[in-house]
Design a protein around this motif. Structure first.
Motif, PDB file in Angstrom:
ATOM      1  N   SER A  94      -3.253   9.162  -7.312  1.00 56.03           N
ATOM      2  CA  SER A  94      -4.353   8.076  -7.307  1.00 56.03           C
ATOM      3  C   SER A  94      -5.192   7.992  -6.037  1.00 56.03           C
ATOM      4  O   SER A  94      -6.419   7.906  -5.896  1.00 56.03           O
ATOM      5  CB  SER A  94      -3.655   6.687  -7.139  1.00 56.03           C
ATOM      6  N   MET A  95      -4.651   8.530  -4.940  1.00 52.64           N
ATOM      7  CA  MET A  95      -5.416   8.502  -3.640  1.00 52.64           C
ATOM      8  C   MET A  95      -6.453   9.903  -3.796  1.00 52.64           C
ATOM      9  O   MET A  95      -7.504   9.819  -3.017  1.00 52.64           O
ATOM     10  CB  MET A  95      -4.465   8.712  -2.465  1.00 52.64           C
ATOM     11  N   ASN A 108      -7.313   1.567  -9.394  1.00 47.83           N
ATOM     12  CA  ASN A 108      -6.159   1.050  -9.058  1.00 47.83           C
ATOM     13  C   ASN A 108      -5.127   0.682 -10.048  1.00 47.83           C
ATOM     14  O   ASN A 108      -3.891   0.564  -9.470  1.00 47.83           O
ATOM     15  CB  ASN A 108      -6.672  -0.673  -8.452  1.00 47.83           C
ATOM     16  N   PRO A 160      -6.163   2.588  -3.452  1.00 52.20           N
ATOM     17  CA  PRO A 160      -7.249   3.587  -3.699  1.00 52.20           C
ATOM     18  C   PRO A 160      -8.849   3.202  -3.935  1.00 52.20           C
ATOM     19  O   PRO A 160      -9.527   3.703  -3.426  1.00 52.20           O
ATOM     20  CB  PRO A 160      -6.832   3.688  -5.295  1.00 52.20           C
ATOM     21  N   SER A 200      -1.764   2.716  -9.822  1.00 52.38           N
ATOM     22  CA  SER A 200      -0.950   2.767  -8.581  1.00 52.38           C
ATOM     23  C   SER A 200      -0.460   1.427  -8.427  1.00 52.38           C
ATOM     24  O   SER A 200       0.624   1.182  -7.937  1.00 52.38           O
ATOM     25  CB  SER A 200      -1.575   3.071  -7.250  1.00 52.38           C
ATOM     26  N   THR A 258      -1.889  -0.872  -6.775  1.00 53.61           N
ATOM     27  CA  THR A 258      -2.076  -1.463  -5.262  1.00 53.61           C
ATOM     28  C   THR A 258      -3.736  -1.253  -5.093  1.00 53.61           C
ATOM     29  O   THR A 258      -4.456  -0.624  -5.977  1.00 53.61           O
ATOM     30  CB  THR A 258      -1.454  -0.731  -4.189  1.00 53.61           C
ATOM     31  N   LEU A 275       0.924  -1.155   0.153  1.00 56.48           N
ATOM     32  CA  LEU A 275       0.037   0.047  -0.018  1.00 56.48           C
ATOM     33  C   LEU A 275       0.831   1.418   0.092  1.00 56.48           C
ATOM     34  O   LEU A 275       0.612   2.350  -0.461  1.00 56.48           O
ATOM     35  CB  LEU A 275      -1.017  -0.030   1.141  1.00 56.48           C
ATOM     36  N   THR A 314       1.349   3.489  -3.165  1.00 59.70           N
ATOM     37  CA  THR A 314       0.382   4.032  -3.852  1.00 59.70           C
ATOM     38  C   THR A 314       0.935   5.625  -3.882  1.00 59.70           C
ATOM     39  O   THR A 314       1.269   6.351  -3.104  1.00 59.70           O
ATOM     40  CB  THR A 314      -0.862   3.981  -3.105  1.00 59.70           C
TER      41      THR A 314
END
Length: 216
Positions: free
Chosen positions: A64-65, A185, A193, A188, A190, A57, A60
């Motif tokens: 994206s977050m 996702n 998101p 990233s 991962t 994680l 990331t």
């Protein structure tokens, strides 16, 4: 071969959980233990050698977050608005009774809500947005197939509560939502998101739950 084994084991896990949900009369706690076993423990045992790169994680990226937060707020609002519009067509009394039969009462609800927000969302993201897509090489399949399984799994849970038109609407909504989760996702690499979006969506569902259990 790994792809075939992965997809078949995933389908078996979903089928077993649907059977537990629809056929066996067990408490919410036992359903949770079964879900954690099939969605997390068994995959860790079977596929631990892969290292689960989608579970790193910290890799990331910030963009994206940020995108996930925007989508999450939008989906939460959509859930609340949809409930308000469709409330006359939902048998809330039956829904609350079913929850009570499973052990989810007004006293237990805060603990269940905490688990749903942080634990259940992580289990589902690990399984549907991390593990299942990792078995699929074609981008289109990565988007469509895990999202479809995600929708079918949830519809099996909702089956006793809603009429056919609402169920079909829910299938479409969950499938589209799952595709959005996976698209976010992909950038990233991962599941963070989609986990963020999922938690926002769960906040919307839990607000509905608070209304039904405490104020309806």
């Amino acid at each position: 071969m790994r792809t075939v084994i992965g997809i078949l084991s995933a389908l078996a896990s979903i089928a077993i959980l649907i059977w537990i949900e629809q056929v066996l009369e067990v408490t919410y706690l036992l359903k949770t233990v079964a879900k954690a076993t099939l969605f997390l423990l068994v995959p860790f045992i079977l596929f631990r050698k892969t290292g689960f790169p989608f579970f790193r994680l910290r890799q990331t990226d910030r963009k994206s977050m940020n995108i996930a937060i925007v989508f999450g707020i939008a989906i939460m609002g959509t859930i609340l608005a949809t409930f308000i519009l469709l409330q006359p067509f939902i048998d809330i009394d039956a829904l609350v009774d079913d929850l009570a039969d499973a052990g989810v009462t007004s006293i237990v609800f805060p603990f269940v809500a905490f688990y749903i927000l942080f634990g259940n969302s992580l289990l589902e993201e690990f399984f549907f947005r991390g593990l299942l897509p990792s078995f699929l090489d074609r981008p289109l399949l990565r988007l469509l197939l895990p999202s479809f399984f995600f929708a079918i799994y949830h519809i099996a849970i909702f089956l006793p509560w809603f009429s056919t038109p609402i169920l079909l609407l829910a299938v479409a909504g969950l499938w589209i939502g799952g595709i959005i989760f996976q698209l976010v996702n992909e950038r990233s690499g991962t599941i963070l998101p989609s986990w963020i979006i999922h938690m926002f969506a769960d906040v919307g569902v839990l607000i509905v739950g608070v209304y039904m259990i405490y104020f309806y």
